[in-house]
Scaffold this motif. Structure first.
Motif, PDB file in Angstrom:
ATOM      1  N   LEU A 114       0.827  -1.192   0.000  1.00 43.93           N
ATOM      2  CA  LEU A 114       0.000   0.000   0.000  1.00 43.93           C
ATOM      3  C   LEU A 114       0.865   1.246   0.000  1.00 43.93           C
ATOM      4  O   LEU A 114       2.077   1.169   0.173  1.00 43.93           O
ATOM      5  N   THR A 139      -6.738   9.065  -2.452  1.00 44.47           N
ATOM      6  CA  THR A 139      -6.902   7.648  -2.129  1.00 44.47           C
ATOM      7  C   THR A 139      -7.454   6.906  -3.337  1.00 44.47           C
ATOM      8  O   THR A 139      -8.222   7.450  -4.125  1.00 44.47           O
ATOM      9  N   ASP A 140      -7.035   5.663  -3.500  1.00 42.73           N
ATOM     10  CA  ASP A 140      -7.458   4.846  -4.636  1.00 42.73           C
ATOM     11  C   ASP A 140      -7.390   3.385  -4.208  1.00 42.73           C
ATOM     12  O   ASP A 140      -6.304   2.841  -4.006  1.00 42.73           O
ATOM     13  N   THR A 141      -8.550   2.755  -4.064  1.00 43.45           N
ATOM     14  CA  THR A 141      -8.573   1.373  -3.585  1.00 43.45           C
ATOM     15  C   THR A 141      -7.954   0.401  -4.583  1.00 43.45           C
ATOM     16  O   THR A 141      -7.367  -0.593  -4.179  1.00 43.45           O
ATOM     17  N   ARG A 142      -8.078   0.690  -5.887  1.00 39.29           N
ATOM     18  CA  ARG A 142      -7.488  -0.216  -6.881  1.00 39.29           C
ATOM     19  C   ARG A 142      -5.968  -0.233  -6.789  1.00 39.29           C
ATOM     20  O   ARG A 142      -5.335  -1.256  -6.978  1.00 39.29           O
ATOM     21  N   LYS A 143      -5.378   0.919  -6.519  1.00 41.63           N
ATOM     22  CA  LYS A 143      -3.917   1.013  -6.400  1.00 41.63           C
ATOM     23  C   LYS A 143      -3.456   0.682  -4.985  1.00 41.63           C
ATOM     24  O   LYS A 143      -2.264   0.604  -4.733  1.00 41.63           O
ATOM     25  N   ARG A 144      -4.396   0.552  -4.068  1.00 43.10           N
ATOM     26  CA  ARG A 144      -4.108   0.354  -2.636  1.00 43.10           C
ATOM     27  C   ARG A 144      -3.385   1.563  -2.049  1.00 43.10           C
ATOM     28  O   ARG A 144      -2.411   1.421  -1.314  1.00 43.10           O
ATOM     29  N   TRP A 145      -3.871   2.736  -2.397  1.00 35.14           N
ATOM     30  CA  TRP A 145      -3.379   3.975  -1.808  1.00 35.14           C
ATOM     31  C   TRP A 145      -4.378   4.356  -0.738  1.00 35.14           C
ATOM     32  O   TRP A 145      -5.551   4.585  -1.033  1.00 35.14           O
ATOM     33  N   ILE A 146      -3.918   4.415   0.518  1.00 35.48           N
ATOM     34  CA  ILE A 146      -4.827   4.705   1.628  1.00 35.48           C
ATOM     35  C   ILE A 146      -4.544   6.095   2.200  1.00 35.48           C
ATOM     36  O   ILE A 146      -3.429   6.598   2.124  1.00 35.48           O
ATOM     37  N   SER A 147      -5.575   6.665   2.771  1.00 30.88           N
ATOM     38  CA  SER A 147      -5.465   7.999   3.357  1.00 30.88           C
ATOM     39  C   SER A 147      -4.589   7.972   4.595  1.00 30.88           C
ATOM     40  O   SER A 147      -4.620   7.019   5.378  1.00 30.88           O
ATOM     41  N   ALA A 175      -6.476   7.132   7.661  1.00 31.37           N
ATOM     42  CA  ALA A 175      -7.021   5.791   7.885  1.00 31.37           C
ATOM     43  C   ALA A 175      -6.360   5.150   9.114  1.00 31.37           C
ATOM     44  O   ALA A 175      -5.190   5.406   9.401  1.00 31.37           O
TER      45      ALA A 175
END
Length: 179
Positions: free
Chosen positions: A117, A125-133, A136
């Motif tokens: 991540l 944030t982008d769930t497909r790229k696994r970029w989390i805030s 979080a």
């Protein structure tokens, strides 16, 4: 109509961190530029042409394009305001051996499965790229950790235990990269 939510318990009302990566800021500026210079003028032309056809009350073309134009104008206002609030983080941290904002992190859970991540700002944030805030719970638990540190994250389904395997940062513009 949307359903009523208690503002005190609504997660959308929680304050957001006002940080963003340089790439995220450039992407937001690109979207703003496209909306302002391409999309909005095109929709304004369509609305004008539809309005010239006469009765607007039953003119579906006019109604649709007017709603779309208002949506684009609202998005332009939001992006302009949000970009003014954001602080662009475009430098590596002093200690690239620890997890900080912008880090790419590989974790291993208690079952031996890996999770890769990146910790980024709320707006990118982008769930497909696994970029989390950075806001979080997992990101908050990871901040300041080093390789081989264990991290416990509380989730509604129970606590999860992770071990930090790798930490790296995106290359800077001058060609140097993190760990």
């Amino acid at each position: 109509m949307t359903r009523w939510r208690d503002p005190a318990k609504d997660p959308r009302q929680e304050p957001k961190s006002n940080v963003i990566t340089a790439e995220g800021a450039a992407r937001m500026r690109g979207i703003l530029e496209h909306l302002s210079r391409v999309k909005r003028p095109a929709l304004s032309t369509k609305v004008g042409e539809a309005a010239a056809q006469g009765d607007r009350s039953e003119n579906a073309d006019y109604t649709y394009n007017k709603k779309e134009l208002n949506r684009v104008i609202a998005r332009i206002r939001y992006l302009t305001k949000r970009l003014d609030e954001l602080q662009v983080i475009d430098r590596l941290p002093a200690d690239t051996g620890k997890v900080f904002f912008g880090a790419f992190v590989e974790l291993e859970d208690e079952h031996g499965e890996t999770l890769s991540l990146r910790i980024v700002g709320h707006d990118e944030t982008d769930t497909r790229k696994r970029w989390i805030s950075v806001d979080a719970p997992l990101a908050k638990a990871l901040l300041g950790k080093q390789i081989d540190d264990d991290v416990t994250v509380s989730a509604p389904g129970g606590d999860s235990l992770y071990s930090v395997n790798t930490i790296r940062y995106a290359p800077r513009h001058d060609g140097h990269s993190g760990r």
